[in-house]
Each structure stands twice: as structure tokens, then as C-alpha cells.
Design an enzyme around this catalytic site. Structure first.
Site, PDB file in Angstrom:
ATOM      1  CD  GLU A 104     -17.862  22.686  23.348  1.00 18.74           C
ATOM      2  OE1 GLU A 104     -18.343  23.826  23.316  1.00 18.74           O
ATOM      3  OE2 GLU A 104     -18.066  21.835  22.444  1.00 18.74           O
ATOM      4  CD  GLU A 160     -22.693  24.318  24.339  1.00 20.79           C
ATOM      5  OE1 GLU A 160     -23.303  23.339  24.809  1.00 20.79           O
ATOM      6  OE2 GLU A 160     -21.852  24.994  24.979  1.00 20.79           O
TER       7      GLU A 160
END
Length: 266
Positions: free
Chosen positions: A140, A120
Site C-alpha cells: 500500500e 491482510e
């Protein structure tokens, strides 16, 4: 220069090098690391002698994502970090480049793990170099979580949507070669040399006119979601003033005189 126990800051000429420094945890994000990162971005923005930034990781890893235990209060060294987050609840998003875009070019030098929060943060950088054994991915969903660092928005704008969705929905790891093939990174280099290549790219940037470099970066991001007509209008608004700078005149003069230009941000 700032820094914390989990984030080191050093200068390499006109390049500011920020190093995630928690190798025992594969540089998983901690509050001291996030505070150091945010301060590093601010330092780069405010110091006109800094022309580029390189983001790297210590100990053969880039970043293995968020350390939920540390962020939950365990392993956080010092009340001052909790105070910083309390004073600016958005600090961690700015540190991860979700809510902040440095005006100087940011080059990522990736070795080893660059997963979850690491991938990210990567999406907030401008140029990306990785060692051939580096690993990328957004894990995730495998943990029943959501990649809330910006990936559901940014990834599809940086790589083809089919690849973005596969990465987001499978939670599988990606090799450096595959990451380069889908356009997530730009360079794959021998292991252990990502920082060297990133610094070499930074030196090429540093040799250019800093006002021009910053205006070009700003224009690319400002126009990314505009129509072509609006983007071209915006580009002129950014670009024409550069031609009136002393640096632009110095660039032309140096070319004519066959010498390196000396830019003064003027």
C-alpha cells in the site's frame, strides 16, 4: 451452501472450503467475492457439522488485494451485491476478517500472490500453509495508500515488530521462505500442494472434540492482550466447563477402549 460467481463453497467432510474464484484477476477482491466470503463465514459459524474452514484461491493465486475499479462500481455483477453492502456497510470488513472472527479454526492455503489485501485477510486466519513460490507483502505505501485492513494493528502482534515495520514501510515482496522465517506463515510446501496440506491439517482438527477446539481458539484470542494473571483466570472460565461435557467423557472412554472417539458437541 452459498457462494457467488467470485467465491465457491464446497464441503470436504467436516471442512468447509471457501475458494476465491477470480483467477483472471489473481483473485483480486470484488464485491461478489466479499459478499460470498461473508456468507461463508456465517455458514461455518452456524452449521455445527462444520468443524474447520479452509480458505484458498483458484488458478494458482491466493489474492492480489483490492480491485478498486470493481469496488468503485465497475465490474460489479448484480444490484443484489450493492444492496447487501448498503444494508450492512461493515460487510466488507467482516468478509476480510477485520471485524469478524469465525469460531471454527480457519486454515489458509496460499499459492502464488498473497499481497496487499490478501496479506491482510491472511492475518485473520489461524493456521497458514503456502506453496514455495508464494509471494507476500503489503504494497500500500508504494501506492501512497494505507493498509487499512488491520495490518498496522495485527501484524506487530503476530510477528516481531521490526519485521512488521519493515513489511509495512518498505512495501516490498516477501518469499514464502522469508514469510515462514519471520513467523507470518507456518508451513512451506511444494507448489500446488498447499490445499492438500491445509486439508490434512483440517482433518487432524476435525478428529478432535469440537467444543474443546472452539473453546481453545476463543481462549487464545481472548487472552492475547491480557496480563498473565487475567489470562489465566479467563482460561479457567473457558476451560473448566469443557471437562463437564459428554464429549470430554467420550474422549477418555475412547482412549481407554483404544478406539476413535465419536464426538457429538454435547
Amino acid at each position: 451452501m452459498g457462494g457467488t460467481e467470485h467465491l465457491t463453497v464446497q464441503r470436504e467432510g467436516a471442512t468447509l472450503v471457501l475458494t476465491l474464484n477470480r483467477p483472471e484477476a489473481k483473485n483480486a477482491l470484488s464485491l461478489p467475492m466479499l459478499v460470498g466470503l461473508y456468507d461463508g463465514w456465517v455458514e461455518a459459524d452456524e452449521d455445527d457439522t462444520v468443524r474447520s474452514v479452509v480458505l484458498a484461491g483458484a488458478g494458482g493465486a491466493f489474492c492480489a488485494g483490492m480491485d478498486l475499479k470493481a469496488l468503485g462500481g465497475k465490474g460489479m455483477e448484480g444490484q443484489q451485491y450493492r444492496d447487501r453492502l448498503k444494508a450492512d456497510p461493515d460487510l466488507h470488513w467482516k468478509a476480510m476478517l477485520r471485524h469478524h472472527r469465525p469460531r471454527k479454526p480457519v486454515i489458509a492455503a496460499v499459492e502464488g500472490y498473497c499481497v496487499a489485501g490478501g496479506t491482510e485477510i491472511l492475518q485473520g486466519t489461524d493456521i497458514r500453509v503456502a506453496g514455495e513460490s508464494a509471494t507476500f507483502g503489503l504494497f500500500e505505501v508504494k501506492r501512497g495508500l494505507f493498509p487499512i485492513g488491520g495490518s498496522t494493528v495485527r501484524l506487530q502482534r503476530q510477528i516481531p515488530r521490526t519485521h512488521a515495520l519493515e513489511m509495512l514501510l518498505t512495501g516490498r515482496p516477501y518469499t514464502a521462505d522469508e514469510a515462514a522465517r519471520i513467523g507470518l506463515i507456518g508451513h512451506v510446501v511444494p507448489d500446488g500442494t498447499a490445499l492438500e496440506r491445509a486439508l490434512a491439517i483440517a482433518e487432524q482438527i476435525n478428529a478432535c472434540g469440537p467444543l474443546a477446539v472452539e473453546a481453545v481458539k476463543a481462549s487464545v484470542y481472548e487472552t492475547a492482550e491480557m496480563t498473565e494473571a487475567d489470562g489465566l483466570k479467563s482460561e479457567l472460565e473457558r476451560g473448566w466447563p469443557i471437562f463437564d461435557t459428554a464429549d470430554a467423557k467420550e474422549g477418555a472412554r475412547a482412549f481407554a477402549e483404544k478406539r476413535p472417539p465419536v464426538y457429538r458437541r454435547a
